[in-house]
Design a protein around this motif. Structure first.
Motif, PDB file in Angstrom:
ATOM      1  N   GLU A  46       0.805  -1.214   0.000  1.00  0.00           N
ATOM      2  CA  GLU A  46       0.000   0.000   0.000  1.00  0.00           C
ATOM      3  C   GLU A  46       0.840   1.267   0.000  1.00  0.00           C
ATOM      4  O   GLU A  46       0.402   2.302  -0.475  1.00  0.00           O
ATOM      5  N   SER A  47       2.048   1.186   0.548  1.00  0.00           N
ATOM      6  CA  SER A  47       2.877   2.369   0.703  1.00  0.00           C
ATOM      7  C   SER A  47       4.331   2.044   0.336  1.00  0.00           C
ATOM      8  O   SER A  47       4.894   1.079   0.833  1.00  0.00           O
ATOM      9  N   LEU A  48       4.901   2.876  -0.525  1.00  0.00           N
ATOM     10  CA  LEU A  48       6.287   2.706  -0.953  1.00  0.00           C
ATOM     11  C   LEU A  48       7.050   3.991  -0.680  1.00  0.00           C
ATOM     12  O   LEU A  48       6.620   5.072  -1.078  1.00  0.00           O
ATOM     13  N   VAL A  49       8.183   3.865   0.025  1.00  0.00           N
ATOM     14  CA  VAL A  49       9.059   4.993   0.310  1.00  0.00           C
ATOM     15  C   VAL A  49      10.406   4.688  -0.328  1.00  0.00           C
ATOM     16  O   VAL A  49      10.999   3.645  -0.066  1.00  0.00           O
ATOM     17  N   ILE A  50      10.857   5.586  -1.178  1.00  0.00           N
ATOM     18  CA  ILE A  50      12.163   5.441  -1.823  1.00  0.00           C
ATOM     19  C   ILE A  50      13.035   6.559  -1.278  1.00  0.00           C
ATOM     20  O   ILE A  50      12.733   7.735  -1.466  1.00  0.00           O
ATOM     21  N   ASP A  51      14.103   6.190  -0.587  1.00  0.00           N
ATOM     22  CA  ASP A  51      14.943   7.176   0.086  1.00  0.00           C
ATOM     23  C   ASP A  51      16.285   7.322  -0.624  1.00  0.00           C
ATOM     24  O   ASP A  51      17.161   6.477  -0.459  1.00  0.00           O
ATOM     25  N   GLU A  52      16.419   8.375  -1.396  1.00  0.00           N
ATOM     26  CA  GLU A  52      17.662   8.732  -2.077  1.00  0.00           C
ATOM     27  C   GLU A  52      18.288   7.550  -2.823  1.00  0.00           C
ATOM     28  O   GLU A  52      19.445   7.210  -2.639  1.00  0.00           O
ATOM     29  N   THR A 106       2.435  14.093 -17.837  1.00  0.00           N
ATOM     30  CA  THR A 106       2.480  12.637 -17.687  1.00  0.00           C
ATOM     31  C   THR A 106       1.080  12.099 -17.447  1.00  0.00           C
ATOM     32  O   THR A 106       0.349  12.659 -16.632  1.00  0.00           O
ATOM     33  N   PRO A 107       0.679  11.021 -18.152  1.00  0.00           N
ATOM     34  CA  PRO A 107      -0.638  10.445 -17.871  1.00  0.00           C
ATOM     35  C   PRO A 107      -0.673   9.801 -16.477  1.00  0.00           C
ATOM     36  O   PRO A 107       0.262   9.118 -16.094  1.00  0.00           O
ATOM     37  N   TRP A 108      -1.750  10.031 -15.743  1.00  0.00           N
ATOM     38  CA  TRP A 108      -1.941   9.475 -14.406  1.00  0.00           C
ATOM     39  C   TRP A 108      -3.093   8.493 -14.470  1.00  0.00           C
ATOM     40  O   TRP A 108      -4.196   8.827 -14.907  1.00  0.00           O
ATOM     41  N   ALA A 109      -2.876   7.277 -14.003  1.00  0.00           N
ATOM     42  CA  ALA A 109      -3.913   6.248 -14.021  1.00  0.00           C
ATOM     43  C   ALA A 109      -4.984   6.513 -12.958  1.00  0.00           C
ATOM     44  O   ALA A 109      -6.125   6.123 -13.126  1.00  0.00           O
ATOM     45  N   SER A 110      -4.626   7.204 -11.892  1.00  0.00           N
ATOM     46  CA  SER A 110      -5.558   7.485 -10.797  1.00  0.00           C
ATOM     47  C   SER A 110      -5.973   8.943 -10.842  1.00  0.00           C
ATOM     48  O   SER A 110      -5.164   9.841 -10.621  1.00  0.00           O
ATOM     49  N   ALA A 111      -7.247   9.172 -11.102  1.00  0.00           N
ATOM     50  CA  ALA A 111      -7.768  10.535 -11.182  1.00  0.00           C
ATOM     51  C   ALA A 111      -7.778  11.230  -9.814  1.00  0.00           C
ATOM     52  O   ALA A 111      -7.717  12.445  -9.730  1.00  0.00           O
ATOM     53  N   GLY A 112      -7.852  10.452  -8.726  1.00  0.00           N
ATOM     54  CA  GLY A 112      -7.942  11.027  -7.394  1.00  0.00           C
ATOM     55  C   GLY A 112      -6.610  11.267  -6.713  1.00  0.00           C
ATOM     56  O   GLY A 112      -6.561  11.684  -5.560  1.00  0.00           O
ATOM     57  N   CYS A 113      -5.524  11.045  -7.404  1.00  0.00           N
ATOM     58  CA  CYS A 113      -4.197  11.184  -6.802  1.00  0.00           C
ATOM     59  C   CYS A 113      -3.783  12.653  -6.750  1.00  0.00           C
ATOM     60  O   CYS A 113      -4.047  13.415  -7.668  1.00  0.00           O
ATOM     61  N   HIS A 114      -3.113  13.010  -5.668  1.00  0.00           N
ATOM     62  CA  HIS A 114      -2.545  14.364  -5.566  1.00  0.00           C
ATOM     63  C   HIS A 114      -1.134  14.289  -5.024  1.00  0.00           C
ATOM     64  O   HIS A 114      -0.704  13.304  -4.490  1.00  0.00           O
ATOM     65  N   LYS A 124      -1.288   2.786  -2.601  1.00  0.00           N
ATOM     66  CA  LYS A 124      -2.013   4.033  -2.389  1.00  0.00           C
ATOM     67  C   LYS A 124      -1.101   5.244  -2.279  1.00  0.00           C
ATOM     68  O   LYS A 124      -1.527   6.362  -2.545  1.00  0.00           O
ATOM     69  N   SER A 125       0.152   5.016  -1.856  1.00  0.00           N
ATOM     70  CA  SER A 125       1.041   6.168  -1.705  1.00  0.00           C
ATOM     71  C   SER A 125       2.475   5.799  -2.052  1.00  0.00           C
ATOM     72  O   SER A 125       2.921   4.680  -1.829  1.00  0.00           O
ATOM     73  N   ILE A 126       3.149   6.792  -2.602  1.00  0.00           N
ATOM     74  CA  ILE A 126       4.580   6.665  -2.865  1.00  0.00           C
ATOM     75  C   ILE A 126       5.231   7.962  -2.414  1.00  0.00           C
ATOM     76  O   ILE A 126       4.713   9.052  -2.652  1.00  0.00           O
ATOM     77  N   GLN A 153      -3.358   7.451  -4.200  1.00  0.00           N
ATOM     78  CA  GLN A 153      -4.039   8.580  -3.599  1.00  0.00           C
ATOM     79  C   GLN A 153      -3.088   9.751  -3.366  1.00  0.00           C
ATOM     80  O   GLN A 153      -3.493  10.899  -3.393  1.00  0.00           O
ATOM     81  N   MET A 154      -1.801   9.419  -3.146  1.00  0.00           N
ATOM     82  CA  MET A 154      -0.854  10.475  -2.820  1.00  0.00           C
ATOM     83  C   MET A 154       0.552  10.140  -3.328  1.00  0.00           C
ATOM     84  O   MET A 154       1.022   9.019  -3.185  1.00  0.00           O
ATOM     85  N   VAL A 155       1.183  11.143  -3.909  1.00  0.00           N
ATOM     86  CA  VAL A 155       2.580  11.052  -4.318  1.00  0.00           C
ATOM     87  C   VAL A 155       3.303  12.229  -3.670  1.00  0.00           C
ATOM     88  O   VAL A 155       2.903  13.377  -3.840  1.00  0.00           O
ATOM     89  N   ILE A 156       4.338  11.917  -2.902  1.00  0.00           N
ATOM     90  CA  ILE A 156       5.148  12.949  -2.252  1.00  0.00           C
ATOM     91  C   ILE A 156       6.552  12.857  -2.831  1.00  0.00           C
ATOM     92  O   ILE A 156       7.166  11.789  -2.811  1.00  0.00           O
ATOM     93  N   ILE A 157       7.035  13.977  -3.323  1.00  0.00           N
ATOM     94  CA  ILE A 157       8.394  14.016  -3.865  1.00  0.00           C
ATOM     95  C   ILE A 157       9.137  15.147  -3.170  1.00  0.00           C
ATOM     96  O   ILE A 157       8.773  16.308  -3.275  1.00  0.00           O
ATOM     97  N   GLU A 158      10.164  14.766  -2.435  1.00  0.00           N
ATOM     98  CA  GLU A 158      11.007  15.733  -1.731  1.00  0.00           C
ATOM     99  C   GLU A 158      12.219  15.999  -2.615  1.00  0.00           C
ATOM    100  O   GLU A 158      13.076  15.128  -2.788  1.00  0.00           O
ATOM    101  N   THR A 159      12.268  17.167  -3.210  1.00  0.00           N
ATOM    102  CA  THR A 159      13.384  17.474  -4.103  1.00  0.00           C
ATOM    103  C   THR A 159      14.637  17.782  -3.300  1.00  0.00           C
ATOM    104  O   THR A 159      14.586  18.242  -2.164  1.00  0.00           O
TER     105      THR A 159
END
Length: 147
Positions: free
Chosen positions: A36-42, A139-147, A68-70, A93-99
């Protein structure tokens, strides 16, 4: 994927810290059908063909039904994985990208009083954010409800 590998059916959260092949990560995701949740750290994926997303023929099950989240921490501009997840992540549902942008400490500009490391990093992170948002909007998004 070999049938001899176990399936991690109870795994719902995965944090990745040291992996250099995107294909390895995608193979692991295929073995994690309920993730359900994937975190990729550097993570710095290498650019050789064996790790390229286009060589991966099967979309991991978790991307279609459960992820649901990355979160990508210390993102340095590697967009291929982000695009892949957005394209196939139907229940995201959620994509978080820390630049993140690292400035070379040997850069001579630091000796000049007009520049300082924080200002250079802030400007480059801002430029990376702007570029990232432009690309992600296209970029095409498969999930319309994602932010």
């Amino acid at each position: 994927m070999s049938k001899s590998f176990p399936t991690f059916g109870n795994l719902i959260r995965l944090e990745v810290y040291d992996i250099d092949q995107m294909k390895t990560l995608l193979n692991f995701l295929e073995l994690s059908p309920n993730l359900e949740s994937l975190v990729i750290d550097e993570v710095n994926f290498t650019g050789n063909g064996s790790g390229h997303v286009s060589t991966f023929k099967v979309v991991p099950h978790c991307l279609v039904v459960s992820l649901k989240s990355i979160e990508i921490r210390k993102f340095t501009g590697f967009l291929e994985m982000v695009k892949y997840v957005l394209k196939h992540g139907r229940v995201l549902q959620m994509v978080i990208i820390e630049t993140y942008y690292s400035v070379d400490p040997t850069d001579r500009r630091y000796n000049n009083k007009r520049y300082n490391k924080k200002n250079i990093e802030a400007k480059r992170v801002e430029a990376l954010n702007k570029s990232l948002m432009t690309i992600l909007r296209q970029t095409p998004w498969a999930s319309a409800g994602c932010h």
